[in-house]
Motif scaffolding. Sequence first.
Motif, PDB file in Angstrom:
ATOM      1  N   GLY A  41      -4.249   5.116  -1.890  1.00 39.55           N
ATOM      2  CA  GLY A  41      -3.003   5.136  -1.448  1.00 39.55           C
ATOM      3  C   GLY A  41      -3.057   5.299   0.072  1.00 39.55           C
ATOM      4  N   GLY A  42      -4.336   5.849   0.755  1.00 41.81           N
ATOM      5  CA  GLY A  42      -4.520   6.282   2.045  1.00 41.81           C
ATOM      6  C   GLY A  42      -4.688   5.181   3.011  1.00 41.81           C
ATOM      7  N   VAL A  43      -5.086   3.717   2.268  1.00 36.77           N
ATOM      8  CA  VAL A  43      -5.333   2.729   3.327  1.00 36.77           C
ATOM      9  C   VAL A  43      -3.918   2.241   3.637  1.00 36.77           C
ATOM     10  CG1 VAL A  43      -6.305   0.398   3.077  1.00 36.77           C
ATOM     11  CG2 VAL A  43      -7.270   2.067   1.957  1.00 36.77           C
ATOM     12  N   SER A  44      -4.064   1.892   4.802  1.00 35.35           N
ATOM     13  CA  SER A  44      -2.647   1.592   5.599  1.00 35.35           C
ATOM     14  C   SER A  44      -2.264   0.069   4.838  1.00 35.35           C
ATOM     15  CB  SER A  44      -3.023   1.079   7.103  1.00 35.35           C
ATOM     16  OG  SER A  44      -3.342   2.303   7.735  1.00 35.35           O
ATOM     17  N   LYS A  45      -0.675   0.062   5.216  1.00 34.29           N
ATOM     18  CA  LYS A  45      -0.044  -1.308   4.640  1.00 34.29           C
ATOM     19  C   LYS A  45      -0.768  -2.582   5.176  1.00 34.29           C
ATOM     20  CE  LYS A  45       4.296  -3.458   5.248  1.00 34.29           C
ATOM     21  NZ  LYS A  45       5.808  -3.518   5.828  1.00 34.29           N
ATOM     22  N   ASP A  46      -0.745  -3.504   4.500  1.00 34.38           N
ATOM     23  CA  ASP A  46      -1.587  -4.743   4.993  1.00 34.38           C
ATOM     24  C   ASP A  46      -2.951  -4.476   5.262  1.00 34.38           C
ATOM     25  OD1 ASP A  46       0.761  -6.202   4.349  1.00 34.38           O
ATOM     26  OD2 ASP A  46       1.616  -6.055   6.552  1.00 34.38           O
ATOM     27  N   PRO A  47      -3.842  -4.072   4.203  1.00 35.66           N
ATOM     28  CA  PRO A  47      -5.100  -3.511   4.499  1.00 35.66           C
ATOM     29  C   PRO A  47      -5.924  -4.406   5.055  1.00 35.66           C
ATOM     30  CG  PRO A  47      -4.362  -3.159   2.186  1.00 35.66           C
ATOM     31  CD  PRO A  47      -3.316  -3.865   2.737  1.00 35.66           C
ATOM     32  N   PHE A  54      -0.734   0.331  -4.698  1.00 34.89           N
ATOM     33  CA  PHE A  54      -1.773  -0.052  -3.798  1.00 34.89           C
ATOM     34  C   PHE A  54      -2.908  -0.670  -4.416  1.00 34.89           C
ATOM     35  CE2 PHE A  54      -4.484   3.336  -5.491  1.00 34.89           C
ATOM     36  CZ  PHE A  54      -3.503   4.071  -6.208  1.00 34.89           C
ATOM     37  N   SER A  61       0.901  -1.287  -0.041  1.00 26.65           N
ATOM     38  CA  SER A  61       0.086   0.140   0.115  1.00 26.65           C
ATOM     39  C   SER A  61       0.789   1.265   0.037  1.00 26.65           C
ATOM     40  CB  SER A  61      -0.888  -0.117   1.116  1.00 26.65           C
ATOM     41  OG  SER A  61      -2.054   1.128   0.938  1.00 26.65           O
ATOM     42  N   GLU A  62       1.602   1.595  -0.931  1.00 27.81           N
ATOM     43  CA  GLU A  62       2.689   2.499  -1.114  1.00 27.81           C
ATOM     44  C   GLU A  62       1.597   3.640  -1.809  1.00 27.81           C
ATOM     45  OE1 GLU A  62       5.309   3.470   0.030  1.00 27.81           O
ATOM     46  OE2 GLU A  62       6.264   1.590   0.588  1.00 27.81           O
ATOM     47  N   ASN A  63       1.797   4.907  -1.300  1.00 21.07           N
ATOM     48  CA  ASN A  63       0.897   5.926  -2.041  1.00 21.07           C
ATOM     49  C   ASN A  63       1.655   6.867  -3.214  1.00 21.07           C
ATOM     50  OD1 ASN A  63       2.363   7.486  -0.255  1.00 21.07           O
ATOM     51  ND2 ASN A  63       0.809   8.115   1.032  1.00 21.07           N
TER      52      ASN A  63
END
Lengths: 100, 154
Positions: free
Chosen positions: A60-66, A40, A22-24
């Motif tokens: 891309g504003g969803v955190s890493k490992d959604p 993302f 999830s890279e913005n």
Amino acid sequence: MAIAMRVRAGTGEIKILMTHPSENGLRKDAKTGQLVPAHFVKNVTVAVNGKTVMDGEWGGGVSKDPYLGFKVKGLKAGDKVAVNAEDNTGDKGSAEATAS
Amino acid sequence: MNSIRRHVLKAAGSAGLIGTAIAAGLLKPGQALAAWNSAGFNATKTDEALAAIGASGAAASADIQVKAPDIAENGAVVPVEIVTKLPNVESIAILGEKNVNPLIATYKLTDFDGSLSTRMKMGQTANVRAVVKAGGKFYTAAKEVKVTVGGCGG
């Protein structure tokens, strides 16, 4: 991408966890100082017995490992739940679970 | 020169083929590429993002609760739960009002039962805003989250 899903008929809860960076596209690599390219999850759908109950568009504003959890009415034991996701590079992931 | 011309013609030809396939009903646009609200996700202001999802006139509602921590030490992972008793929920959108791109995610929902949770990034202290479309109308509520270390990079 890897996706895990858990479904509970009693509470109607569907819980989904994905493994994804999830890279913005706005973050700089600490070592190189270069921007890390955007990567993302864009589209996520969840269907119960083939009927779509959630059709999501993500940025891309969803955190890493959604993580996504939500409640659905009328979920019964034995219902088949499927999740499908696709990221901005075209990489896809899916998972299935049976409500219990 | 000739080989470049050939490549250009080739590219134009394949684009034309896809167009023809869509026109002929062989490929539905939705199948070719799932919908993604680029105007909304690329918007750099909350107002623009709300306009892009059609929710500019959303009415403040006490029937929506935005559950999030008062203080988030790590802005990269802020847990958020949207709880609503509004009937006939059609969609939910989540925004971080001071993020570089405020729109985090939108969800079209069917048979929704009042609770949706996720984890979002926040660049700085700001309102987390939820927009709920129910019965054809937009409603909204927000909660301020104080962010100690921003989680959007940049």
